[in-house]
Scaffold this active site. Structure first.
Site, PDB file in Angstrom:
ATOM      1  N   ASP A   1      -1.317  -7.378  -6.480  1.00 42.17           N
ATOM      2  CA  ASP A   1      -2.677  -7.695  -6.046  1.00 42.17           C
ATOM      3  C   ASP A   1      -2.553  -8.601  -4.833  1.00 42.17           C
ATOM      4  OD1 ASP A   1      -5.271  -8.427  -5.602  1.00 42.17           O
ATOM      5  OD2 ASP A   1      -5.535  -9.512  -7.503  1.00 42.17           O
TER       6      ASP A   1
ATOM      7  N   GLY B   1       0.830  -1.193   0.000  1.00 44.62           N
ATOM      8  CA  GLY B   1       0.000   0.000   0.000  1.00 44.62           C
ATOM      9  C   GLY B   1       0.864   1.242   0.000  1.00 44.62           C
TER      10      GLY B   1
ATOM     11  N   ARG C   1       0.487   5.805  -1.767  1.00 46.61           N
ATOM     12  CA  ARG C   1      -0.143   7.041  -1.320  1.00 46.61           C
ATOM     13  C   ARG C   1      -0.397   6.960   0.187  1.00 46.61           C
ATOM     14  NH1 ARG C   1      -6.579   6.850  -2.899  1.00 46.61           N
ATOM     15  NH2 ARG C   1      -7.069   4.897  -1.831  1.00 46.61           N
TER      16      ARG C   1
ATOM     17  N   TYR D   1     -14.162  -4.417   8.511  1.00 43.24           N
ATOM     18  CA  TYR D   1     -12.810  -3.853   8.522  1.00 43.24           C
ATOM     19  C   TYR D   1     -12.221  -3.927   9.928  1.00 43.24           C
ATOM     20  CZ  TYR D   1      -9.119  -0.290   8.189  1.00 43.24           C
ATOM     21  OH  TYR D   1      -7.927   0.391   8.246  1.00 43.24           O
ATOM     22  N   ALA D   2     -12.997  -3.496  10.932  1.00 40.66           N
ATOM     23  CA  ALA D   2     -12.515  -3.501  12.311  1.00 40.66           C
ATOM     24  C   ALA D   2     -12.184  -4.921  12.774  1.00 40.66           C
ATOM     25  CB  ALA D   2     -13.554  -2.866  13.233  1.00 40.66           C
TER      26      ALA D   2
ATOM     27  N   ALA E   1     -11.294  -7.485  10.904  1.00 39.42           N
ATOM     28  CA  ALA E   1     -10.088  -7.951  10.221  1.00 39.42           C
ATOM     29  C   ALA E   1      -8.838  -7.331  10.838  1.00 39.42           C
ATOM     30  CB  ALA E   1     -10.166  -7.626   8.737  1.00 39.42           C
ATOM     31  N   LYS E   2      -8.905  -6.049  11.164  1.00 33.96           N
ATOM     32  CA  LYS E   2      -7.766  -5.387  11.787  1.00 33.96           C
ATOM     33  C   LYS E   2      -7.553  -5.901  13.213  1.00 33.96           C
ATOM     34  CE  LYS E   2      -6.234  -2.555   8.585  1.00 33.96           C
ATOM     35  NZ  LYS E   2      -4.885  -2.762   7.977  1.00 33.96           N
TER      36      LYS E   2
ATOM     37  N   SER F   1      -5.492  -0.711  13.149  1.00 36.15           N
ATOM     38  CA  SER F   1      -6.352   0.478  13.202  1.00 36.15           C
ATOM     39  C   SER F   1      -6.925   0.642  14.601  1.00 36.15           C
ATOM     40  CB  SER F   1      -7.500   0.365  12.201  1.00 36.15           C
ATOM     41  OG  SER F   1      -8.396   1.451  12.354  1.00 36.15           O
TER      42      SER F   1
END
Length: 253
Positions: free
Chosen positions: A58, A17, A20, A152-153, A155-156, A139
């Site tokens: 990917d 990642g 950016r 998302y939460a 997985a993090k 995160s």
């Protein structure tokens, strides 16, 4: 005579990642300290550090991760520093019950399993040398997860738990493992998520901006500075921790 040596001279780093936002800032910080950096992402952007090597990757599939690991070893000759920063997910305004199965799977693939797979591919050469540092970008949303972003939460959260276990396992082999959990940091992906969360609550986007006691939201450079320290020899007796960097905003357990 003043030395011009930088603390990461001779080190080889892979940042996922890295085109950016947080990833670009981390890549630049490592370059500034002398590391040779390979930045990996779906595509380069104007923010991709000019001093980094770049490769398209990917990370949603085992094959894509394996291809990146092979490319990194070929181009760098080995990886001393691995920063697993790649991450993404969409906000589902009606809550966790509306998140489709495929989105849960995708969230796990990019935010958790990509790191697990890449670590597994690159750890053998670190263990053989008896040194290496892995940094997982998790995160702070795991501390106060909204239902609209729960995939998302979750997985993090898995990534943070995995980091602790991996650190304990790899410490005898000279490999240090860290997790970093940023709070409200300005970045392209996070900015979109905050905007979409605000829309799901029917509120102005300013209401989901940072309320950090330190009086400002974070910038990518804040996280990059922490990474720069943790991968350096100054942090040689630190491993297995999850560093929350949020200006004091999120609740602690």
């Amino acid at each position: 005579m003043t030395s011009t040596a930088r603390e990461l001279d001779g080190k080889r780093a892979l940042v996922t990642g890295g085109s950016r936002g947080l990833g670009a800032a981390i890549a630049q910080r490592l370059i500034d300290e002398g590391a040779t950096v390979l930045a990996a992402a779906r595509s380069a952007t104007p923010d991709t550090p000019a001093g980094a090597k770049f490769v398209t990757a990917d990370l949603r599939t085992p094959e894509g991760v394996r291809a990146l690991a092979d490319t990194a070893l070929e181009q760098l000759g080995g990886v001393d520093i691995l920063v697993d920063n790649a991450g993404a997910a969409r906000v589902f305004g009606e809550g966790s019950g509306t998140i489709p199965d495929e989105e849960w799977r995708d969230a796990l693939d990019i935010n958790f399993l990509a790191a697990v797979r890449l670590d597994a591919a690159l750890l053998p050469q670190m263990r053989e040398r008896g040194s290496g540092v892995i940094v997982h970008i998790s995160s702070a949303v795991t501390l106060d997860p909204p239902g609209q972003f729960l995939h998302y939460a979750a997985a993090k959260g898995a990534l943070s738990t995995y980091s602790r276990g991996l650190a304990i396992e790899q410490a005898p082999h000279g490999v240090r493992v860290h997790a970093i959990s940023p709070g409200n940091v300005a970045s392209p992906g996070a900015d979109v998520a905050r905007r979409d969360l605000a829309a799901s609550f029917g509120v102005d986007p300013s209401t989901v901006e940072s309320k950090a006691p330190l009086g400002r939201g974070g910038v990518p450079g804040d996280v990059a500075e922490l990474v720069g320290f943790l991968v350096s020899d100054r942090a040689s007796w630190i491993t297995g921790r999850d560093f929350i960097i949020d200006g004091g905003e999120f609740p602690r357990g």
